[in-house]
Design a protein around this motif. Structure first.
Motif, PDB file in Angstrom:
ATOM      1  N   PHE A  84       7.410  -3.474  -8.422  1.00  0.00           N
ATOM      2  CA  PHE A  84       7.363  -2.199  -8.869  1.00  0.00           C
ATOM      3  C   PHE A  84       6.173  -0.742  -9.233  1.00  0.00           C
ATOM      4  N   GLN A  85       6.060  -2.272 -10.286  1.00  0.00           N
ATOM      5  CA  GLN A  85       4.892  -1.676 -11.238  1.00  0.00           C
ATOM      6  C   GLN A  85       3.665  -2.268 -11.379  1.00  0.00           C
ATOM      7  N   GLN A  86       3.529  -3.241 -10.419  1.00  0.00           N
ATOM      8  CA  GLN A  86       2.590  -3.358 -10.515  1.00  0.00           C
ATOM      9  C   GLN A  86       1.525  -3.258  -8.912  1.00  0.00           C
ATOM     10  N   LEU A  87       2.390  -2.504  -7.871  1.00  0.00           N
ATOM     11  CA  LEU A  87       1.890  -1.857  -7.032  1.00  0.00           C
ATOM     12  C   LEU A  87       1.070  -1.036  -6.961  1.00  0.00           C
ATOM     13  N   GLU A  88      -0.635  -1.130  -6.158  1.00  0.00           N
ATOM     14  CA  GLU A  88      -1.624  -0.138  -6.330  1.00  0.00           C
ATOM     15  C   GLU A  88      -1.710   1.358  -6.286  1.00  0.00           C
ATOM     16  N   GLY A  89      -1.735   1.851  -6.774  1.00  0.00           N
ATOM     17  CA  GLY A  89      -1.472   3.500  -6.670  1.00  0.00           C
ATOM     18  C   GLY A  89       0.123   4.078  -7.999  1.00  0.00           C
ATOM     19  N   PHE A  90       0.304   2.497  -8.870  1.00  0.00           N
ATOM     20  CA  PHE A  90       1.761   3.418  -9.425  1.00  0.00           C
ATOM     21  C   PHE A  90       1.208   4.233 -10.756  1.00  0.00           C
ATOM     22  N   GLU A  91       0.517   4.359 -11.061  1.00  0.00           N
ATOM     23  CA  GLU A  91       0.289   5.183 -12.013  1.00  0.00           C
ATOM     24  C   GLU A  91      -0.170   6.889 -11.652  1.00  0.00           C
ATOM     25  N   ASP A  92      -1.220   6.974  -9.789  1.00  0.00           N
ATOM     26  CA  ASP A  92      -0.664   8.251  -9.744  1.00  0.00           C
ATOM     27  C   ASP A  92       0.895   8.531  -9.206  1.00  0.00           C
ATOM     28  N   PHE A  93       1.539   7.195  -8.780  1.00  0.00           N
ATOM     29  CA  PHE A  93       2.307   7.930  -8.457  1.00  0.00           C
ATOM     30  C   PHE A  93       3.574   8.237  -9.326  1.00  0.00           C
ATOM     31  N   GLU A  94       3.243   7.542 -10.481  1.00  0.00           N
ATOM     32  CA  GLU A  94       3.841   8.551 -11.236  1.00  0.00           C
ATOM     33  C   GLU A  94       3.958   9.054 -11.813  1.00  0.00           C
ATOM     34  N   SER A  95       2.548   9.982 -12.035  1.00  0.00           N
ATOM     35  CA  SER A  95       2.002  11.299 -12.792  1.00  0.00           C
ATOM     36  C   SER A  95       2.784  12.525 -11.770  1.00  0.00           C
ATOM     37  N   ARG A  96       2.859  11.631 -10.392  1.00  0.00           N
ATOM     38  CA  ARG A  96       2.876  12.773  -9.204  1.00  0.00           C
ATOM     39  C   ARG A  96       4.658  13.021  -9.711  1.00  0.00           C
ATOM     40  N   ARG A  97       5.359  11.990 -10.047  1.00  0.00           N
ATOM     41  CA  ARG A  97       7.060  11.628 -10.346  1.00  0.00           C
ATOM     42  C   ARG A  97       7.676  13.510 -11.668  1.00  0.00           C
ATOM     43  N   ARG A  98       6.602  12.808 -12.589  1.00  0.00           N
ATOM     44  CA  ARG A  98       6.636  13.620 -13.920  1.00  0.00           C
ATOM     45  C   ARG A  98       6.417  14.879 -13.639  1.00  0.00           C
ATOM     46  N   LYS A  99       5.007  15.302 -12.901  1.00  0.00           N
ATOM     47  CA  LYS A  99       4.625  16.588 -12.850  1.00  0.00           C
ATOM     48  C   LYS A  99       5.989  16.865 -11.700  1.00  0.00           C
ATOM     49  N   LYS A 100       6.114  16.364 -11.083  1.00  0.00           N
ATOM     50  CA  LYS A 100       7.643  17.036 -10.711  1.00  0.00           C
ATOM     51  C   LYS A 100       9.026  18.067 -11.932  1.00  0.00           C
ATOM     52  N   PHE A 101       8.956  16.123 -12.514  1.00  0.00           N
ATOM     53  CA  PHE A 101      10.431  16.213 -13.413  1.00  0.00           C
ATOM     54  C   PHE A 101      10.050  17.475 -14.593  1.00  0.00           C
ATOM     55  N   ASP A 102       8.977  17.583 -14.970  1.00  0.00           N
ATOM     56  CA  ASP A 102       8.228  18.562 -16.018  1.00  0.00           C
ATOM     57  C   ASP A 102       8.931  20.375 -15.384  1.00  0.00           C
ATOM     58  N   ASN A 106       0.746  -0.900  -0.351  1.00  0.00           N
ATOM     59  CA  ASN A 106       0.083   0.136   0.220  1.00  0.00           C
ATOM     60  C   ASN A 106       1.031   1.342   0.517  1.00  0.00           C
ATOM     61  N   LEU A 107       2.164   1.246  -0.312  1.00  0.00           N
ATOM     62  CA  LEU A 107       2.778   2.251   0.227  1.00  0.00           C
ATOM     63  C   LEU A 107       2.324   3.862  -1.265  1.00  0.00           C
ATOM     64  N   LEU A 108       2.472   2.887  -2.261  1.00  0.00           N
ATOM     65  CA  LEU A 108       1.995   3.676  -3.132  1.00  0.00           C
ATOM     66  C   LEU A 108       1.122   4.597  -3.321  1.00  0.00           C
ATOM     67  N   LYS A 109       0.243   3.860  -2.654  1.00  0.00           N
ATOM     68  CA  LYS A 109      -1.686   4.036  -2.664  1.00  0.00           C
ATOM     69  C   LYS A 109      -1.397   4.331  -1.745  1.00  0.00           C
ATOM     70  N   GLU A 110      -1.381   5.021  -0.288  1.00  0.00           N
ATOM     71  CA  GLU A 110      -1.263   5.581   0.582  1.00  0.00           C
ATOM     72  C   GLU A 110      -0.620   7.208   0.942  1.00  0.00           C
ATOM     73  N   CYS A 111       0.678   6.888   0.153  1.00  0.00           N
ATOM     74  CA  CYS A 111       1.446   7.864   0.500  1.00  0.00           C
ATOM     75  C   CYS A 111       1.738   8.859  -0.798  1.00  0.00           C
ATOM     76  N   LYS A 112       0.431   9.572  -0.627  1.00  0.00           N
ATOM     77  CA  LYS A 112      -0.077  10.324  -1.808  1.00  0.00           C
ATOM     78  C   LYS A 112       0.674  11.200  -2.289  1.00  0.00           C
ATOM     79  N   SER A 113       1.953  12.038  -0.699  1.00  0.00           N
ATOM     80  CA  SER A 113       2.978  12.681  -1.485  1.00  0.00           C
ATOM     81  C   SER A 113       3.793  12.458  -2.028  1.00  0.00           C
ATOM     82  N   LEU A 114       4.227  11.285  -2.496  1.00  0.00           N
ATOM     83  CA  LEU A 114       5.167  10.522  -2.764  1.00  0.00           C
ATOM     84  C   LEU A 114       5.727  11.168  -4.364  1.00  0.00           C
ATOM     85  N   GLN A 115       7.014  11.510  -4.011  1.00  0.00           N
ATOM     86  CA  GLN A 115       7.015  12.842  -5.704  1.00  0.00           C
ATOM     87  C   GLN A 115       8.664  11.117  -6.435  1.00  0.00           C
ATOM     88  N   ASN A 116       9.404  10.588  -4.843  1.00  0.00           N
ATOM     89  CA  ASN A 116      10.694  10.649  -5.587  1.00  0.00           C
ATOM     90  C   ASN A 116      11.617   9.124  -5.056  1.00  0.00           C
TER      91      ASN A 116
END
Length: 261
Positions: free
Chosen positions: A223-241, A200-210
């Motif tokens: 890692f990619q199979q974890l629930e919440g991966f898509e939202d995490f990836e979106s945050r990561r890309r937003k930070k990078f951009d 549940n790491l990616l699902k619950e830690c909604k501020s995680l960017q890195n």
């Protein structure tokens, strides 16, 4: 001889007066082998104390007299232990102890309830006290390059934590309570023995960017199979951009891609 002694006393008195008026004591690279007693004599006047890059072995018991101190920097010394009454430094916000010989921490560390930054990298820690969970205002915890095999379950009670650095240890699994860290933005766990992370790491830690997991047995597919991966990836890309849009100039070794496996 009398003249030299008088001059030395004058210089010492002038230095003490300056420390007392500014609240800042800086004695880096002074080849100190013992904690200077004249600093303890300043008592409540000290707000910042920097004794880094010396050869200090012991922290005196009466350090608790520095009751208004907010920043204590003792990096790169020869310190082996912290005194139990360090918990009496109730005003302290930053405690920097990188590059020492500390193998364990007293339970009284948990009494430093105003602590915001605790940095203990490059020591000999084999464990962290459960009382670390009492540090509810802690924003950054750096325990990288120690001898840790686990992180305490109580770490999930450090509700304000934004950055956790624990690379260069022997950690085999993360406590499930880490999912409680809803303000966590950066999690660095390079060079450990992790083959999985809490589901549940990616699902619950909604501020995680890195998340940095370089040199661990875990695979990118896991890692990619974890629930919440898509939202995490979106945050990561937003930070990078945002970094690119702001023309942040950093070299390739400092470029934060967000996931390093």
């Amino acid at each position: 001889m009398g003249c030299c002694a008088s001059t030395e006393r004058s210089v010492t008195a002038s230095r003490a007066s300056r420390w007392r008026s500014t609240g800042i004591v800086a004695m880096r690279d002074c080849k100190l082998k013992v904690f200077p007693s004249e600093v303890i004599d300043l008592e409540r006047s000290v707000r910042t104390l920097d004794l880094s890059h010396n050869k200090i072995v012991d922290i005196p018991v009466d350090i608790n007299k520095l009751s208004n101190m907010q920043r204590l920097i003792l990096a790169d010394n020869l310190i082996e232990r912290l005194p139990q009454n360090i918990g009496k430094l109730q005003s302290i916000k930053n405690l920097i102890l990188d590059g020492n010989h500390i193998s364990s921490l007293p339970d009284e560390l948990g009494l430093l309830v105003r602590l915001e930054k605790l940095s203990l990298s490059r020591n000999l820690l084999s464990s962290l006290p459960e009382t670390i969970g009492s540090l509810r205002n802690l924003l950054l915890l750096d325990v990288s390059n120690n001898k840790l095999k686990v992180l305490p379950e109580s770490i999930g009670s450090c509700f304000s934590l934004e950055e956790l650095q624990a690379s260069g240890n022997s950690i085999e699994e993360l406590p499930s309570s880490i999912c409680n860290l809803i303000h966590l933005k950066s999690l660095c766990l390079n060079n450990n023995n992790l083959n999985q992370i809490p589901q549940n790491l990616l699902k619950e830690c909604k501020s995680l960017q890195n998340i940095s997991l370089h040199d661990n047995p875990i695979s990118m597919e896991q890692f990619q199979q974890l629930e919440g991966f898509e939202d995490f990836e979106s945050r990561r890309r937003k930070k990078f951009d945002k970094q690119l849009d702001s023309n942040v100039m950093i070299n390739s070794s400092g470029l934060d891609e967000g996931v390093d496996l």
